[in-house]
Design a protein around this motif. Sequence first.
Motif, PDB file in Angstrom:
ATOM      1  N   GLU A   1     -53.209  46.074  78.718  1.00 61.54           N
ATOM      2  CA  GLU A   1     -52.074  46.121  79.268  1.00 61.54           C
ATOM      3  C   GLU A   1     -51.976  46.176  80.633  1.00 61.54           C
ATOM      4  O   GLU A   1     -50.883  45.504  81.241  1.00 61.54           O
ATOM      5  CB  GLU A   1     -51.180  47.208  78.552  1.00 61.54           C
TER       6      GLU A   1
ATOM      7  N   ASP B   1     -58.371  48.791  75.642  1.00 62.02           N
ATOM      8  CA  ASP B   1     -57.475  49.884  75.748  1.00 62.02           C
ATOM      9  C   ASP B   1     -56.674  49.609  77.240  1.00 62.02           C
ATOM     10  O   ASP B   1     -55.653  50.469  77.531  1.00 62.02           O
ATOM     11  CB  ASP B   1     -58.215  51.394  75.711  1.00 62.02           C
ATOM     12  N   LEU B   2     -57.494  48.916  78.099  1.00 60.64           N
ATOM     13  CA  LEU B   2     -56.992  48.843  79.336  1.00 60.64           C
ATOM     14  C   LEU B   2     -56.164  47.309  79.373  1.00 60.64           C
ATOM     15  O   LEU B   2     -55.891  46.992  80.771  1.00 60.64           O
ATOM     16  CB  LEU B   2     -57.916  48.971  80.328  1.00 60.64           C
TER      17      LEU B   2
ATOM     18  N   GLU C   1     -62.042  45.829  78.448  1.00 61.63           N
ATOM     19  CA  GLU C   1     -61.756  47.057  77.451  1.00 61.63           C
ATOM     20  C   GLU C   1     -60.272  46.884  76.818  1.00 61.63           C
ATOM     21  O   GLU C   1     -59.272  46.712  77.847  1.00 61.63           O
ATOM     22  CB  GLU C   1     -61.737  48.344  78.489  1.00 61.63           C
TER      23      GLU C   1
END
Length: 271
Positions: A85, A82-83, A80
Amino acid sequence: MATERLACQTFTWEMLGDGWTGGPDDLVEAIAAAGYEGIEITDTMIGHYADRPDAFAKRLDEAGLALAAFAYGSDGGFSEPDLAEADYEACRKWADFAARFPGAVLSMGSATAMSEGPRADKIGRAADIYNHSAKIARAAGVDLALHPSSHENTLLFDKADYDRIFSLLDDTVGWVPDTGHILRGGQDLLATFGDFAHRIRYVHLKDVTAEGTWAMLGAGVCDVAAVLDAAKRAPRFNGWIVVEEESDEAGKDPANAVRRNFETMRALTQA
């Protein structure tokens, strides 16, 4: 050729979920008592040692164990964006932890589908996360390897998945072949070892029936002797054979199951 060493993976206890009420010291004690030389522990099971690598090193030394590998997972399934980082931050944390243990490999779990979307795209995003994570680990002086699985929603299940992910990975990203997951994915075990032999860092050894049900080591279809021979011929294999057990027997008595597997391995290697 690396000298073969036996370690034990702590997922045998982790899979019990709330049924496991012990801690990392109990795992160390059980694995050492069974006769293993090393341990592979996970971010879920490291417990009160998570921020105390020196204390964990002392505990392992007292038990006569080495840290073969440290394995961690991801709430985003390593797929994913968005995850991502958060995945990189976890990599920094655990790479720094593993760096305290010379030779220990940092193992990233299998890319997993956490949302809707094309499978190929998710595997491509996972490759980006694996590649960048390998750079983070290298900066800490740690070798990083990918551990595909056959569990629910995995993106790395069959030969097509393996071919795709490995075609996208930098040469610095290693591989932890898992005999049980490869067989459950319908792959030819030894052919898969041969196709990606240059990536092998260490091996996860477990057994399954012909139907894909987890079995005690030696009770299924895994050709253990052939796997050991294939591993020894891999150019970057570091010698660790990490035995893992997920059968019903392990669910009833994990410590006894891993002890039985150690005895099975000793009988095979000393025959």
